[in-house]
Scaffold this motif. Structure first.
Motif, short mmCIF file in Angstrom:
data_model
loop_
_atom_site.label_atom_id
_atom_site.label_comp_id
_atom_site.label_asym_id
_atom_site.label_seq_id
_atom_site.Cartn_x
_atom_site.Cartn_y
_atom_site.Cartn_z
N PHE A 169 -17.45 1.93 -0.21
CA PHE A 169 -17.52 0.53 -0.66
C PHE A 169 -18.25 -0.32 0.38
O PHE A 169 -19.22 -1.02 0.07
N TYR A 217 -20.80 3.69 -3.63
CA TYR A 217 -19.52 3.31 -4.25
C TYR A 217 -19.70 3.04 -5.74
O TYR A 217 -20.59 2.32 -6.15
N TRP A 273 -4.57 -10.44 4.29
CA TRP A 273 -5.64 -9.43 4.15
C TRP A 273 -6.89 -9.91 4.89
O TRP A 273 -7.48 -9.18 5.70
N ARG A 301 -13.12 6.22 -0.03
CA ARG A 301 -13.61 5.28 -1.05
C ARG A 301 -14.00 3.95 -0.39
O ARG A 301 -14.99 3.32 -0.74
N PHE A 357 0.83 -1.21 0.00
CA PHE A 357 0.00 0.00 0.00
C PHE A 357 0.86 1.26 0.00
O PHE A 357 0.61 2.19 -0.77
N LYS A 399 -8.74 -2.90 -10.61
CA LYS A 399 -7.67 -2.31 -9.79
C LYS A 399 -6.67 -3.36 -9.31
O LYS A 399 -5.46 -3.15 -9.33
N HIS A 400 -7.21 -4.50 -8.86
CA HIS A 400 -6.33 -5.52 -8.30
C HIS A 400 -5.62 -6.34 -9.37
O HIS A 400 -4.51 -6.81 -9.15
#
Ligand code: HEM
Length: 124
Positions: A50, A61, A86, A46, A32, A68-69
């Motif tokens: 979400f 959102y 995560w 954001r 990050f 993105k991922h």
């Protein structure tokens, strides 16, 4: 007995606590802060939107989470190790702060999205 996730303030507390842990994580922090160089002032709001959309039906959102991922995975590998960390931190955060149907839903939804994301990344 803890409260369940009920409103926007609860979502903000959940998201802030979660990303606090993420930034301290040896596995995730550098992704990050160094790789993606996330702008936290825009990322956190954001993520409030979400999760409010997922859990409170807020529909605030709009974004393409999977894309993105997939892009992120091109510059740093997102493997089982990163996804497990995560999810561990997310589930820990929710369990520390809340208890109830919405809290359970948050963990189930996060697990399902993470699984789908992992699948897309590894079959792309
Ligand atoms: C290996 C695990 C993951 C890593 C390393 C990761 C990392 C990131 C990074 C670096 C960003 C970009 C922030 C920015 O540049 O603005 C991001 C965005 C985001 N992530 Fe993740 N993420 C992971 C898993 C997940 C999961 C499982 C979810 C959902 C449950 C999720 C939801 C999101 C959302 C909604 C955004 C914002 C996308 C947008 O609209 O721009 N992430 N993530």
């Amino acid at each position: 007995m803890k409260n369940d996730i009920q409103d926007r303030a609860d979502i903000e507390m959940m998201v802030n606590t979660f990303y606090g842990k993420v930034r301290e994580s040896i596995v995730l922090g550098y992704i990050f802060d160094n790789v993606a160089q996330v702008n936290w002032e825009s990322h956190l709001p954001r993520m409030y939107s979400f999760w409010a959309s997922v859990l409170l039906d807020e529909q605030s959102y709009s974004g393409n989470t999977m894309h993105k991922h997939l892009e992120l995975n091109k510059i740093t590998s997102l493997t089982n190790v990163e996804f497990s960390e995560w999810l561990l931190l997310f589930n820990q955060t929710v369990s520390e702060l809340f208890e109830g149907d919405k809290a359970d839903e948050a963990k189930v939804r996060a697990t399902n999205i993470a699984r789908l994301m992992f699948h897309k990344i590894n079959t792309a």
